[in-house]
Design an enzyme around this catalytic site. Sequence first.
Site, PDB file in Angstrom:
ATOM      1  N   GLY A   1       0.811  -1.212   0.000  1.00  0.00           N
ATOM      2  CA  GLY A   1       0.000   0.000   0.000  1.00  0.00           C
ATOM      3  C   GLY A   1       0.842   1.258   0.000  1.00  0.00           C
TER       4      GLY A   1
ATOM      5  N   ASP B   1      -6.120   3.878   6.308  1.00  0.00           N
ATOM      6  CA  ASP B   1      -5.590   2.762   7.098  1.00  0.00           C
ATOM      7  C   ASP B   1      -6.067   2.925   8.528  1.00  0.00           C
ATOM      8  OD1 ASP B   1      -3.726   0.719   8.225  1.00  0.00           O
ATOM      9  OD2 ASP B   1      -2.703   0.941   6.297  1.00  0.00           O
TER      10      ASP B   1
ATOM     11  N   CYS C   1      -9.390   4.568   8.426  1.00  0.00           N
ATOM     12  CA  CYS C   1     -10.459   3.824   7.764  1.00  0.00           C
ATOM     13  C   CYS C   1     -10.350   2.345   8.091  1.00  0.00           C
ATOM     14  CB  CYS C   1     -10.368   4.027   6.247  1.00  0.00           C
ATOM     15  SG  CYS C   1     -11.620   3.110   5.314  1.00  0.00           S
TER      16      CYS C   1
ATOM     17  N   TYR D   1      -7.585 -17.501   3.049  1.00  0.00           N
ATOM     18  CA  TYR D   1      -6.955 -16.379   2.341  1.00  0.00           C
ATOM     19  C   TYR D   1      -7.033 -16.622   0.832  1.00  0.00           C
ATOM     20  CZ  TYR D   1      -3.159 -13.337   0.659  1.00  0.00           C
ATOM     21  OH  TYR D   1      -2.412 -12.402  -0.010  1.00  0.00           O
TER      22      TYR D   1
ATOM     23  N   ALA E   1      -9.127 -18.529  -0.783  1.00  0.00           N
ATOM     24  CA  ALA E   1     -10.521 -18.438  -1.213  1.00  0.00           C
ATOM     25  C   ALA E   1     -10.957 -16.984  -1.370  1.00  0.00           C
ATOM     26  CB  ALA E   1     -11.423 -19.156  -0.209  1.00  0.00           C
TER      27      ALA E   1
ATOM     28  N   ASP F   1       7.773  -8.847  -0.049  1.00  0.00           N
ATOM     29  CA  ASP F   1       8.442  -8.443   1.190  1.00  0.00           C
ATOM     30  C   ASP F   1       7.662  -7.316   1.869  1.00  0.00           C
ATOM     31  OD1 ASP F   1      10.210  -8.096   3.233  1.00  0.00           O
ATOM     32  OD2 ASP F   1      11.900  -7.460   2.001  1.00  0.00           O
TER      33      ASP F   1
END
Length: 251
Positions: free
Chosen positions: A18, A36, A61, A154, A156, A188
């Site tokens: 992000g 965030d 958020c 995760y 799925a 990473d």
Amino acid sequence: MEIRGRTAVVSGGASGIGRSICLALARKGANIVVADIDEAGGEETVRLVGEAGAQAAFRRCDVTKTEDLEGTFAFALERFGSLDIVCNNAGIGERQDLFEDETREFERVIAIDLTAVIDATRLAVRAMRARGGGVIVNTASMGGLLPMPNNPVYAAAKAGVVNFTRSLAHLREQWNIRVNAICPSYTDTPLVRQAGEERVKEVAAILGGILDPDFVAEGVVELVEDDSRAGAIMRVTVQKGRDYAKEVRPF
């Protein structure tokens, strides 16, 4: 889409992929809303964006709360006057064995990694169609394309993001809104590092390396800039050491 002068909201922008997305878009001249729950990390991203020569603001958020998402998009419009790019990047992994999970952690994984992406996309489309269009990029994972025995929920959730994104290709013609997704392999990030250094080395050895989040962010920029991409799924992988490869699979 020409990025310069546009406004982008990036969830999970306080760290990892992000933060790299925020900086990559900032270098292209975008205004950035860092969304965030990590205020300290978010403010650090704002500082780094400023150093890159762009404007940014932090907005707390929780992506699992519709009111937070609505407030974040409204904040972007109020602060910068537009909402052009939304990167649904916030995500978590599984920390417990699914079959020993008494806390139902898997529900939170689905809530953040899939349900929140659907909700944010729904709200972003509403805002963008009123303004003539926009671009949404969802962060999925290679785990959404391949089995992950150690992280099945995760996988799925990310598979859901992939097919959700593919199913929205028609929005380009309907409302001039392009929805794409990026599927990075092992990257990473602080989330990955939580598994421990030995585990990181083990998986990196199996895959032939570990991705730099800045390279993933370059892929996001490509998906924003390329007007031909709608419902596209970009794989970002490591091939033979640190020779990165990006591949866009057609809808």
